[in-house]
Design a protein around this motif. Sequence first.
Motif, PDB file in Angstrom:
ATOM      1  N   GLY A   1       0.810  -1.218   0.000  1.00 54.91           N
ATOM      2  CA  GLY A   1       0.000   0.000   0.000  1.00 54.91           C
ATOM      3  C   GLY A   1       0.834   1.253   0.000  1.00 54.91           C
ATOM      4  N   PHE A   2       0.377   2.209  -0.805  1.00 54.95           N
ATOM      5  CA  PHE A   2       1.074   3.483  -0.936  1.00 54.95           C
ATOM      6  C   PHE A   2       0.044   4.543  -1.292  1.00 54.95           C
ATOM      7  N   THR A   3      -0.019   5.602  -0.485  1.00 57.70           N
ATOM      8  CA  THR A   3      -0.985   6.703  -0.679  1.00 57.70           C
ATOM      9  C   THR A   3      -2.371   6.223  -1.118  1.00 57.70           C
ATOM     10  N   GLY A   4      -2.930   5.373  -0.282  1.00 57.15           N
ATOM     11  CA  GLY A   4      -4.314   4.962  -0.506  1.00 57.15           C
ATOM     12  C   GLY A   4      -4.512   4.055  -1.700  1.00 57.15           C
TER      13      GLY A   4
ATOM     14  N   GLY B   1       4.134   0.769   2.807  1.00 57.61           N
ATOM     15  CA  GLY B   1       4.906   1.544   1.843  1.00 57.61           C
ATOM     16  C   GLY B   1       4.778   3.015   2.195  1.00 57.61           C
ATOM     17  N   ALA B   2       3.516   3.482   2.239  1.00 55.98           N
ATOM     18  CA  ALA B   2       3.230   4.858   2.678  1.00 55.98           C
ATOM     19  C   ALA B   2       1.835   4.848   3.314  1.00 55.98           C
ATOM     20  N   SER B   3       0.993   5.872   3.028  1.00 55.19           N
ATOM     21  CA  SER B   3      -0.297   5.912   3.711  1.00 55.19           C
ATOM     22  C   SER B   3      -1.234   4.835   3.162  1.00 55.19           C
TER      23      SER B   3
ATOM     24  N   GLY C   1       4.178  16.109  -5.270  1.00 55.46           N
ATOM     25  CA  GLY C   1       3.792  15.494  -3.996  1.00 55.46           C
ATOM     26  C   GLY C   1       2.301  15.334  -3.823  1.00 55.46           C
ATOM     27  N   VAL C   2       1.919  14.949  -2.602  1.00 54.36           N
ATOM     28  CA  VAL C   2       0.512  14.706  -2.304  1.00 54.36           C
ATOM     29  C   VAL C   2      -0.237  16.023  -2.097  1.00 54.36           C
ATOM     30  N   GLY C   3      -1.533  15.974  -2.234  1.00 52.25           N
ATOM     31  CA  GLY C   3      -2.377  17.105  -1.851  1.00 52.25           C
ATOM     32  C   GLY C   3      -2.872  17.925  -3.020  1.00 52.25           C
TER      33      GLY C   3
ATOM     34  N   ASN D   1       9.494  22.902   7.162  1.00 51.21           N
ATOM     35  CA  ASN D   1       8.817  21.931   8.018  1.00 51.21           C
ATOM     36  C   ASN D   1       7.674  21.325   7.212  1.00 51.21           C
ATOM     37  N   SER D   2       7.732  20.020   6.985  1.00 49.24           N
ATOM     38  CA  SER D   2       6.675  19.330   6.223  1.00 49.24           C
ATOM     39  C   SER D   2       5.805  18.461   7.106  1.00 49.24           C
ATOM     40  N   THR D   3       6.158  18.326   8.380  1.00 47.41           N
ATOM     41  CA  THR D   3       5.533  17.230   9.134  1.00 47.41           C
ATOM     42  C   THR D   3       4.860  17.600  10.459  1.00 47.41           C
TER      43      THR D   3
ATOM     44  N   MET E   1       1.706  15.620  11.561  1.00 43.06           N
ATOM     45  CA  MET E   1       0.662  15.673  10.537  1.00 43.06           C
ATOM     46  C   MET E   1       0.653  14.332   9.791  1.00 43.06           C
ATOM     47  N   ASN E   2       1.543  14.156   8.818  1.00 46.55           N
ATOM     48  CA  ASN E   2       1.612  12.894   8.073  1.00 46.55           C
ATOM     49  C   ASN E   2       2.974  12.224   8.237  1.00 46.55           C
ATOM     50  N   GLY E   3       3.981  12.875   7.699  1.00 42.86           N
ATOM     51  CA  GLY E   3       5.328  12.310   7.718  1.00 42.86           C
ATOM     52  C   GLY E   3       6.107  12.919   6.576  1.00 42.86           C
ATOM     53  N   ILE E   4       7.387  12.642   6.519  1.00 40.77           N
ATOM     54  CA  ILE E   4       8.229  13.258   5.480  1.00 40.77           C
ATOM     55  C   ILE E   4       7.973  12.629   4.112  1.00 40.77           C
ATOM     56  N   GLY E   5       7.504  11.388   4.118  1.00 37.84           N
ATOM     57  CA  GLY E   5       7.203  10.722   2.850  1.00 37.84           C
ATOM     58  C   GLY E   5       8.421  10.705   1.947  1.00 37.84           C
ATOM     59  N   GLY E   6       8.186  10.984   0.683  1.00 33.90           N
ATOM     60  CA  GLY E   6       9.297  11.002  -0.259  1.00 33.90           C
ATOM     61  C   GLY E   6       9.861  12.388  -0.473  1.00 33.90           C
TER      62      GLY E   6
ATOM     63  N   VAL F   1      -0.748  31.857   4.166  1.00 32.44           N
ATOM     64  CA  VAL F   1      -1.340  31.757   5.509  1.00 32.44           C
ATOM     65  C   VAL F   1      -2.216  30.513   5.599  1.00 32.44           C
ATOM     66  N   ALA F   2      -2.436  30.053   6.840  1.00 34.78           N
ATOM     67  CA  ALA F   2      -3.364  28.941   7.097  1.00 34.78           C
ATOM     68  C   ALA F   2      -4.389  29.397   8.129  1.00 34.78           C
ATOM     69  N   LYS F   3      -5.434  28.589   8.288  1.00 35.86           N
ATOM     70  CA  LYS F   3      -6.500  28.841   9.274  1.00 35.86           C
ATOM     71  C   LYS F   3      -6.998  30.291   9.209  1.00 35.86           C
ATOM     72  N   ASN F   4      -7.492  30.646   8.030  1.00 33.22           N
ATOM     73  CA  ASN F   4      -8.084  31.973   7.808  1.00 33.22           C
ATOM     74  C   ASN F   4      -7.174  33.129   8.214  1.00 33.22           C
TER      75      ASN F   4
ATOM     76  N   ALA G   1      -4.877  33.123  10.594  1.00 37.72           N
ATOM     77  CA  ALA G   1      -4.370  33.104  11.977  1.00 37.72           C
ATOM     78  C   ALA G   1      -2.943  32.559  12.058  1.00 37.72           C
ATOM     79  N   ILE G   2      -2.513  31.882  10.984  1.00 40.29           N
ATOM     80  CA  ILE G   2      -1.165  31.296  10.971  1.00 40.29           C
ATOM     81  C   ILE G   2      -0.431  31.816   9.739  1.00 40.29           C
ATOM     82  N   SER G   3       0.797  32.298   9.930  1.00 35.94           N
ATOM     83  CA  SER G   3       1.647  32.611   8.787  1.00 35.94           C
ATOM     84  C   SER G   3       2.471  31.367   8.466  1.00 35.94           C
TER      85      SER G   3
HETATM   86  O1  0RQ Z   1      -5.585  21.757   7.794  1.00 38.53           O
HETATM   87  O2  0RQ Z   1      -6.709  19.661   7.199  1.00 38.53           O
HETATM   88  O3  0RQ Z   1      -7.481  21.049   9.120  1.00 38.53           O
HETATM   89  O4  0RQ Z   1      -7.790  21.860   6.754  1.00 38.53           O
HETATM   90  O5  0RQ Z   1      -2.587  21.616   7.310  1.00 38.53           O
HETATM   91  O6  0RQ Z   1      -2.839  21.813   4.499  1.00 38.53           O
HETATM   92  O7  0RQ Z   1      -2.826  23.506   2.703  1.00 38.53           O
HETATM   93  O8  0RQ Z   1      -4.536  21.608   2.633  1.00 38.53           O
HETATM   94  O9  0RQ Z   1      -2.066  21.267   2.195  1.00 38.53           O
HETATM   95  O10 0RQ Z   1      -3.092  18.941   1.827  1.00 38.53           O
HETATM   96  O11 0RQ Z   1      -1.169  19.888   0.463  1.00 38.53           O
HETATM   97  O12 0RQ Z   1      -0.863  19.185   2.858  1.00 38.53           O
HETATM   98  C1  0RQ Z   1       2.614  19.439   4.084  1.00 38.53           C
HETATM   99  C2  0RQ Z   1       0.687  18.308   5.173  1.00 38.53           C
HETATM  100  C3  0RQ Z   1       0.357  19.766   3.144  1.00 38.53           C
HETATM  101  C4  0RQ Z   1       1.447  17.526   2.901  1.00 38.53           C
HETATM  102  C5  0RQ Z   1       1.287  18.756   3.836  1.00 38.53           C
HETATM  103  C6  0RQ Z   1      -2.981  22.894   7.797  1.00 38.53           C
HETATM  104  C7  0RQ Z   1      -4.083  23.340   6.856  1.00 38.53           C
HETATM  105  C8  0RQ Z   1      -4.816  22.032   6.625  1.00 38.53           C
HETATM  106  C9  0RQ Z   1      -3.224  20.659   5.170  1.00 38.53           C
HETATM  107  P1  0RQ Z   1      -7.011  21.022   7.706  1.00 38.53           P
HETATM  108  P2  0RQ Z   1      -3.163  22.084   2.964  1.00 38.53           P
HETATM  109  P3  0RQ Z   1      -1.865  19.756   1.737  1.00 38.53           P
HETATM  110  C10 0RQ Z   1       5.033  12.857  -1.862  1.00 38.53           C
HETATM  111  C11 0RQ Z   1       5.672  13.889  -1.001  1.00 38.53           C
HETATM  112  C12 0RQ Z   1       4.776  15.697   3.485  1.00 38.53           C
HETATM  113  C13 0RQ Z   1       4.969  14.502   2.624  1.00 38.53           C
HETATM  114  C14 0RQ Z   1       5.318  14.807   1.202  1.00 38.53           C
HETATM  115  C15 0RQ Z   1       2.430  16.494   3.458  1.00 38.53           C
HETATM  116  C16 0RQ Z   1      -3.679  21.012   6.593  1.00 38.53           C
HETATM  117  O13 0RQ Z   1       1.895  17.958   1.655  1.00 38.53           O
HETATM  118  O14 0RQ Z   1       2.076  15.654   4.247  1.00 38.53           O
HETATM  119  O15 0RQ Z   1       5.547  15.931   0.804  1.00 38.53           O
HETATM  120  N1  0RQ Z   1       3.706  16.559   3.023  1.00 38.53           N
HETATM  121  N2  0RQ Z   1       5.362  13.777   0.396  1.00 38.53           N
HETATM  122  O16 0RQ Z   1      -4.875  24.324   7.449  1.00 38.53           O
HETATM  123  C17 0RQ Z   1      -0.643  24.807  11.003  1.00 38.53           C
HETATM  124  C18 0RQ Z   1       0.696  25.698   9.305  1.00 38.53           C
HETATM  125  C19 0RQ Z   1      -0.141  25.044   8.343  1.00 38.53           C
HETATM  126  C20 0RQ Z   1      -1.204  24.280   8.833  1.00 38.53           C
HETATM  127  C21 0RQ Z   1      -1.172  24.187   6.646  1.00 38.53           C
HETATM  128  N3  0RQ Z   1       1.729  26.458   8.914  1.00 38.53           N
HETATM  129  N4  0RQ Z   1       0.413  25.546  10.604  1.00 38.53           N
HETATM  130  N5  0RQ Z   1      -1.459  24.156  10.150  1.00 38.53           N
HETATM  131  N6  0RQ Z   1      -1.820  23.778   7.750  1.00 38.53           N
HETATM  132  N7  0RQ Z   1      -0.148  24.990   6.998  1.00 38.53           N
HETATM  133  C22 0RQ Z   1       3.991  11.911  -1.327  1.00 38.53           C
HETATM  134  C23 0RQ Z   1       4.452  10.894  -0.337  1.00 38.53           C
HETATM  135  O17 0RQ Z   1       5.506  10.959   0.133  1.00 38.53           O
HETATM  136  C24 0RQ Z   1       3.633   9.776   0.047  1.00 38.53           C
END
Ligand code: 0RQ
Length: 504
Positions: free
Chosen positions: A34-37, A69-71, A268-270, A372-374, A382-387, A405-408, A410-412
Amino acid sequence: AIERIHHSGLHNKIMTAEQAVEFVKDGMLVGVSGFTGAGYPKALPTAIAEHAKTEHAQGKPFAIKLITGASTAPECDGVLAEAKALSFRSPYQSDPTLRAAINKGEVAYTDVHLSHIEQQVRFGFFGEMDIAIIEVVGITEDGKLIPSTSVGVSNQWVKSAKKIIIEVNTLQNPKLETMHDIFVDIGTPPNRRPLLLLNSDDHIGDYYIDCDTDKIAAIVFTHNTDRNSKFTEPDDISKRIAAHIIEFFSNEVKHGRLTENLLPFQSGVGNVANAVLAGLQDSPFSELTGFTEVLQDGMLDLILSGKMQSASATALSFSPEALQRFDDNIDFLRDKIILRPQEITNHPELIRRLGVISINAMIEADIYGNVNSTHIMGTKLMNGIGGSGDFARNAMYTFFVTPSVAKNGAISCLVPMVSHHDHTEHDVMFIVTEQGIADLRGKSPRQRAQLIINNCAHPDYRDALQDYFDRAEKTAQGVHTPHLLGEALSWHQRFVETGDMRVK
Ligand code: 0RQ
């Protein structure tokens, strides 16, 4: 279903998941596919979770150590975490229930670069693997396994584990057969040889996973879909991030540093990463290639439209609609998509040789370009460093992207100092937000800081970052990388205390 198992000698191993659970004991190290669902086992994890609940109800301990493998998905990581059936987990996850258990300290999690996990298991860092549970499309006449929508670690777990449970998923398209390239002869130091993959679409291995059929303890049938998460339509922020990156490439082509075919893409993911690829659809570039780990909707559509010639990946992570497009066009896609072990897709040697363009999302970056990715606020996984580390360090172009910014607001996402380090300043070439792009190549820390503040920070936070940087330059003991040590993490602390990084 039985016609998926061409090796008739294995038919006597067929049983239900509930029967197969007897092979899984408390404390075992279990490796799953399994890898990313994609391509994770769909039946055994629920059966293990139910068994764990029964044992717990009788006051008996039951928890396994799980390596993937991954998620995976709710019906794998989710059910196991919910049943408190996990004591350990590695190398990457993204399940809300499991994430909560990790952050409560109930599950020990070890975050590992995805290209490292197979060799770390081979070298015995995690102890002996007791059982592998592997999803396949079918089994050949001579007992070889036909992987499904991911290869990931499957080949290695089949080799390492003492016993194997196979899940034959009859919902997975049988035409996936021959879309895999299983190269296993990676060698052990000091006797490793070069990997002779010279183009992203080269085949260097076998279509199938070799399997010692004597180790197969059980074969279980499933008929379930992969996680197939939906992507949101690219929003305005993602589109602006994509536009900055595409404009950058146009400029590189104009100056003769890249051809219009660019270089193989990793994304990457997302949603943001997916949106960047969607943005390439209307770009002037052509005959693109992919050398990635996760192949999402955006890349599939580039191949279907003819923009991209081929893509190499370890997993197909599609929304339900994209899966339909994949199935409808599988004969066209057959020689354009290659699924490989993650040890190959994420291999530093290959990423460096091919000159990959790597684009990954992040949580936050600091003014000096550390990423910071994790971790949320430095402590919550959050998830992990992944690849992302495999690609970031070795790619030719390394991008990290995020909304400013994140969370409307509130976060830079640009801060004085990152609250957790995944990618150091040395690995990060470009930071991109909807505000703009900072090209950090060849720049000193102070030059980087000014670029990131000017080009990437949200206007609500720009002055505060500039003020921090100016005061640090004036008062820090060393001004190579000026910091106010007592204040560097104060933005995070303020958020923890007040729910907002802004000074009210
Ligand atoms: O929160 O889920 O409550 O809405 O983090 O943020 O902007 O939707 O971004 O889904 O692309 O995820 C880094 C986690 C980004 C992902 C990360 C909050 C934000 C939201 C998600 P909610 P977004 P994404 C190949 C490469 C590491 C692994 C990787 C990841 C949630 O890309 O896991 O890259 N990467 N693998 O509100 C607090 C901050 C924030 C924050 C965002 N600064 N502080 N919360 N959020 N920024 C694939 C594999 O390796 C398998």
